[in-house]
Design an enzyme around this catalytic site. Structure first.
Site, short mmCIF file in Angstrom:
data_model
loop_
_atom_site.label_atom_id
_atom_site.label_comp_id
_atom_site.label_asym_id
_atom_site.label_seq_id
_atom_site.Cartn_x
_atom_site.Cartn_y
_atom_site.Cartn_z
N PRO A 21 0.82 -1.29 0.12
CA PRO A 21 -0.01 -0.05 0.07
C PRO A 21 0.86 1.34 0.02
O PRO A 21 1.99 0.93 0.20
CB PRO A 21 -0.73 -0.24 1.31
CG PRO A 21 0.23 -0.67 2.29
CD PRO A 21 1.18 -1.66 1.28
N ALA A 33 -4.80 4.96 3.89
CA ALA A 33 -4.01 3.96 3.33
C ALA A 33 -5.17 3.04 2.72
O ALA A 33 -6.08 2.91 2.69
CB ALA A 33 -3.39 3.22 4.16
N ASN A 34 -4.56 2.02 1.70
CA ASN A 34 -5.25 1.11 1.03
C ASN A 34 -4.97 -0.14 1.63
O ASN A 34 -3.89 -0.40 2.61
CB ASN A 34 -4.65 0.88 -0.24
CG ASN A 34 -5.51 1.77 -1.34
OD1 ASN A 34 -6.09 2.82 -1.07
ND2 ASN A 34 -5.61 1.35 -2.81
N ARG A 35 -5.76 -1.09 1.54
CA ARG A 35 -5.52 -2.43 2.07
C ARG A 35 -4.51 -3.18 1.04
O ARG A 35 -5.32 -3.37 -0.13
CB ARG A 35 -7.11 -3.25 2.11
CG ARG A 35 -7.26 -3.74 3.42
CD ARG A 35 -8.65 -4.50 3.14
NE ARG A 35 -10.08 -4.04 3.83
CZ ARG A 35 -9.98 -3.79 5.10
NH1 ARG A 35 -9.28 -4.20 5.97
NH2 ARG A 35 -11.21 -3.26 5.56
N ALA A 99 -0.96 -0.92 -4.27
CA ALA A 99 -1.91 -0.60 -4.25
C ALA A 99 -2.08 0.70 -3.52
O ALA A 99 -2.01 1.07 -2.56
CB ALA A 99 -3.09 -1.49 -3.15
#
Ligand code: CTP
Ligand code: CA
Length: 231
Positions: A21, A33-35, A99
């Site tokens: 991420p 944040a992204n997973r 991601a």
């Protein structure tokens, strides 16, 4: 041939991979944040290194060790990731498995934001640079093979086709991450590989397999494609 050395079809090739991420600071103690576990990108880096490539892995914050034979650069934000990617060029193949957070807060707090009578602070967001699109559209020094990922929760192939066209990359690894599949954070993936071929798109659909096997299969396809390209 019992003790023959393993085949190293990517020997001498430079492969750049983004993974994990990104963390976009809100203030010194908070972030957006992204997973992403980073597992798929790290597995690809490991497989490319085993295939003999010189691998630069540029990773957001994850809980994984650098695979053997890989040069790891750790970054936090999308902007840092883009800068690290530029520094790692040139490359023969670039694979964008990270991601990346699509947005960051427009003005990061220099001090910790305190709770107060004003209620929750409104967060003004601004768009992050698109690393895959930026590198795909480089006029100078574009890697000959640029591969993106498309993690989708619906209309997988349609969205992936649109992304392939929009981003300007050569291949897209399309990945169904709808909650029903249970793949998020796990060790398996169901992927379709979309490959631009002239005006059309060739699609390889692979059965559900481990992220390590996806990595091996992708590296094998890359080896075939770079062989066909000559040298
Ligand atoms: N990507 C990138 N930089 C960004 C956003 C995405 O490099 N700022 C890359 C990802 O690493 C991935 C591909 O672009 O290889 C597709 O990411 P995805 O999030 O699926 O696409 P987006 O264009 O951001 O579209 P959306 O999130 O709206 O589906
Ligand atoms: Ca996105």
């Amino acid at each position: 041939a019992l003790f023959a050395p393993p085949p190293r079809p990517l020997r001498g090739r430079r492969v750049l991979i983004t993974a994990g991420p990104t963390h976009e600071p809100i203030d010194p103690v908070r972030y957006i944040a992204n997973r992403s576990s980073g597992k798929q990108g790290y597995a690809i880096a490991a497989a490319a290194a085993r295939a003999g490539a010189e691998v630069a892995l540029i990773s957001g914050p994850v809980d994984l060790a650098a695979p053997d034979g890989v040069t790891l650069t750790r970054v936090e934000s999308a902007r840092d990731m883009l800068a690290a990617v530029h520094s790692a060029l040139p490359a023969d193949v670039a694979i964008f498995a990270a991601a990346v957070a699509d947005w960051r807060v427009a003005s990061e707090g220099e001090q910790k934001i305190k709770k107060g009578a004003g209620g929750p602070p409104p967060l003004q967001l601004t768009e992050n640079p698109d690393i895959l699109a930026t590198i795909s559209k480089l006029a100078d020094g574009r890697p000959p093979l640029v591969i993106g990922f498309a993690a989708e929760t619906e209309n997988l192939l349609d969205n992936a086709r649109a992304k392939l066209a929009r981003k300007g990359c050569d291949w897209i690894v399309a990945n169904d991450v709808s909650p029903a599949t249970g793949v998020m954070g796990g060790d398996r993936n169901t992927v379709h590989l979309l490959m631009k071929s002239g005006e059309s798109v060739e699609i390889d659909s692979w059965p559900v397999m481990t992220k390590d096997d996806v990595a091996r299969a992708l590296v094998q396809r890359i080896a075939q494609a770079t062989e066909q390209a000559g040298e």
